[in-house]
Design a protein around this motif. Structure first.
Motif, PDB file in Angstrom:
ATOM      1  N   ALA A   1     -54.491  33.148 -77.874  1.00  0.00           N
ATOM      2  CA  ALA A   1     -53.438  32.495 -78.655  1.00  0.00           C
ATOM      3  C   ALA A   1     -53.384  30.997 -78.370  1.00  0.00           C
ATOM      4  O   ALA A   1     -52.966  30.209 -79.219  1.00  0.00           O
TER       5      ALA A   1
ATOM      6  N   ARG B   1     -47.305  43.669 -80.263  1.00  0.00           N
ATOM      7  CA  ARG B   1     -46.586  42.634 -79.539  1.00  0.00           C
ATOM      8  C   ARG B   1     -47.172  42.479 -78.142  1.00  0.00           C
ATOM      9  O   ARG B   1     -47.432  43.469 -77.460  1.00  0.00           O
TER      10      ARG B   1
ATOM     11  N   TYR C   1     -43.856  33.759 -72.679  1.00  0.00           N
ATOM     12  CA  TYR C   1     -44.341  33.642 -74.052  1.00  0.00           C
ATOM     13  C   TYR C   1     -44.537  35.036 -74.624  1.00  0.00           C
ATOM     14  O   TYR C   1     -44.943  35.969 -73.914  1.00  0.00           O
TER      15      TYR C   1
ATOM     16  N   ILE D   1     -45.785  37.029 -78.553  1.00  0.00           N
ATOM     17  CA  ILE D   1     -46.253  36.927 -79.928  1.00  0.00           C
ATOM     18  C   ILE D   1     -46.137  38.293 -80.583  1.00  0.00           C
ATOM     19  O   ILE D   1     -46.389  39.332 -79.950  1.00  0.00           O
TER      20      ILE D   1
ATOM     21  N   ILE E   1     -48.903  36.412 -88.082  1.00  0.00           N
ATOM     22  CA  ILE E   1     -48.002  36.203 -86.951  1.00  0.00           C
ATOM     23  C   ILE E   1     -46.580  36.169 -87.480  1.00  0.00           C
ATOM     24  O   ILE E   1     -46.204  35.275 -88.239  1.00  0.00           O
TER      25      ILE E   1
ATOM     26  N   GLU F   1     -43.048  34.136 -82.721  1.00  0.00           N
ATOM     27  CA  GLU F   1     -43.493  33.680 -81.405  1.00  0.00           C
ATOM     28  C   GLU F   1     -42.297  33.068 -80.701  1.00  0.00           C
ATOM     29  O   GLU F   1     -41.391  32.530 -81.340  1.00  0.00           O
TER      30      GLU F   1
ATOM     31  N   GLU G   1     -39.407  28.360 -80.758  1.00  0.00           N
ATOM     32  CA  GLU G   1     -39.588  29.666 -81.382  1.00  0.00           C
ATOM     33  C   GLU G   1     -40.090  29.503 -82.808  1.00  0.00           C
ATOM     34  O   GLU G   1     -39.855  28.484 -83.463  1.00  0.00           O
TER      35      GLU G   1
ATOM     36  N   SER H   1     -51.112  30.039 -84.946  1.00  0.00           N
ATOM     37  CA  SER H   1     -50.195  30.171 -83.815  1.00  0.00           C
ATOM     38  C   SER H   1     -49.588  28.816 -83.483  1.00  0.00           C
ATOM     39  O   SER H   1     -50.275  27.791 -83.517  1.00  0.00           O
TER      40      SER H   1
END
Length: 386
Positions: free
Chosen positions: A47, A92, A104, A106, A127, A130, A146, A172
């Motif tokens: 990521a 996730r 962190y 995602i 995605i 995040e 975020e 990302s």
């Protein structure tokens, strides 16, 4: 230091939160989920590099990596029956750190096809969310940056600010934003993830990169395939770690001495062993000897990683060398945080005796579980909302 790894919806892992220590060893029977846990770490690192989407594509795409069991409920006896999905498709991944670090997470899902333009990339995951936060637990007050959908917002001294550029579903925020003024935390976390190192593709066959003799340059970090092994070992030797290097080799291969021969700029690895009239070239070394030298170069790096993951480092090693490998791992954990996946009872026992945290994975009705972890034993964890 990372304090927990969280995984949801990945292959045999429906939901798992694994505590992490300075030296964490993951073991278990074949098929218990060790490789899935290791690969989840690689996906998290991706990521911050070339993106989690392309990393998932190399694993066969999101459909082949999703949790393979029923959506909810404890599996019953008899054949497993599919049900109509009620929740969204989700994979996730996340990690948390101590109070001085970042956490962190995602959340990846499938695109919503209604009204979308035609595309040949409709199977690509997107995605959905995040989040980057400070400290060990995701809370509203600890969130720093975020992303929900295409929108990214950053917390500043004056409250929340939405960044001007919306993100595409496959982008990302870690990989796309790195302004030291606008998003310093993203820049810092991205740099940290790019410093994570993984060693799981080291070959020892006759054509292995580690047996070759490339042009030698100063090499503080061994390549993931070991292709610059001779240069990495010479770097350790020249940068003041010669006694440690010699001791690590003698511990596993008593009486042996490493030599690096410069032939027109190409570094040739040689090992002089007792009783032989000439040193053995890299091409002549046994698989186990070559692999051990790879671990010496990786673990004694003159530029230690913040985080280092090794997958089955005991492969090809004679049992007499396992103790030396364990000592190398313990020494490396004083400078880098380590996660080691291992089948070897001898290695796991040696590391446990040295104070490592041992996690045994097991399959319960097809689902990967952490042996002995009850519902209240896992580290606290919350996922960002979509």
């Amino acid at each position: 230091m990372l304090t927990a790894l969280a995984i949801e919806g990945y292959r045999s892992i429906r939901e798992l939160v694994v505590p992490l220590a300075p030296l964490t060893v993951v073991t278990g029977a074949n098929g218990s989920g060790k490789s899935s846990l290791y690969r989840s770490l690689r996906l998290l690192a991706a990521a911050g590099r070339d993106g989690a989407i392309s990393a998932l594509a190399r694993e066969g795409g999101l459909p082949s990596t999703l949790w393979a069991g029923p959506e909810s409920g404890a599996p019953k006896s008899g054949p497993t029956q599919g049900t109509v999905r009620k929740g969204p498709v989700a994979l996730r991944l996340g990690f948390s750190s101590d109070s001085d670090g970042f956490g962190y997470a995602i959340d990846l899902g499938l695109p919503i096809p209604q009204g979308a333009p035609p595309t040949m990339f409709g199977r690509d995951p997107v995605i959905k969310a995040e989040s980057l936060w400070s400290g060990p637990v995701l809370r509203p007050a600890s969130v720093l940056t975020e992303r929900r959908g295409a929108v990214v917002r950053v917390r500043g001294d004056d409250g929340w600010r939405i960044l001007d550029r919306p993100l595409a579903p496959w982008e990302s925020m870690l990989a796309e934003f790195g302004d030291p003024d606008a998003t310093p935390e993203l820049l810092g976390l991205r740099a940290e993830l790019r410093d994570w190192r993984f060693y799981d593709a080291v070959r020892t066959d006759a054509a292995a990169p580690a047996r070759q003799a490339p042009i030698g340059t100063r090499t503080p970090i061994l390549a993931s395939d070991g292709s610059d092994l001779a240069a990495a070992l010479r770097t350790i030797d020249e940068q003041g770690h010669s006694p440690i290097l010699a001791a690590a080799i003698d511990r596993a291969l008593p009486g042996s001495r490493l030599e690096i021969d410069d032939r027109g700029g190409r570094f040739h690895l040689q090992l002089r062993q007792p009783g032989l009239l000439r040193p053995l070239e890299a091409a002549e070394l046994s698989d186990g000897t070559l692999r051990y030298l790879v671990w010496v170069a990786a673990l004694l790096s003159t530029r230690p990683a913040t985080f280092l993951a090794l997958n089955e480092p005991e492969t090809s090693l004679h049992p007499s060398v396992v103790g030396a490998l364990a000592e190398l791992l313990v020494t490396a954990s004083e400078r880098s945080q380590l996660v080691v996946v291992s089948h070897s009872v001898a290695l796991v026992t040696a590391l446990e005796d040295a104070g490592a945290t041992i996690h045994h994975l097991e399959k319960v009705a097809g689902e990967t579980k952490l042996h002995g972890q009850g519902s209240l034993d896992a580290p606290p964890w919350s996922w960002p909302s979509r």
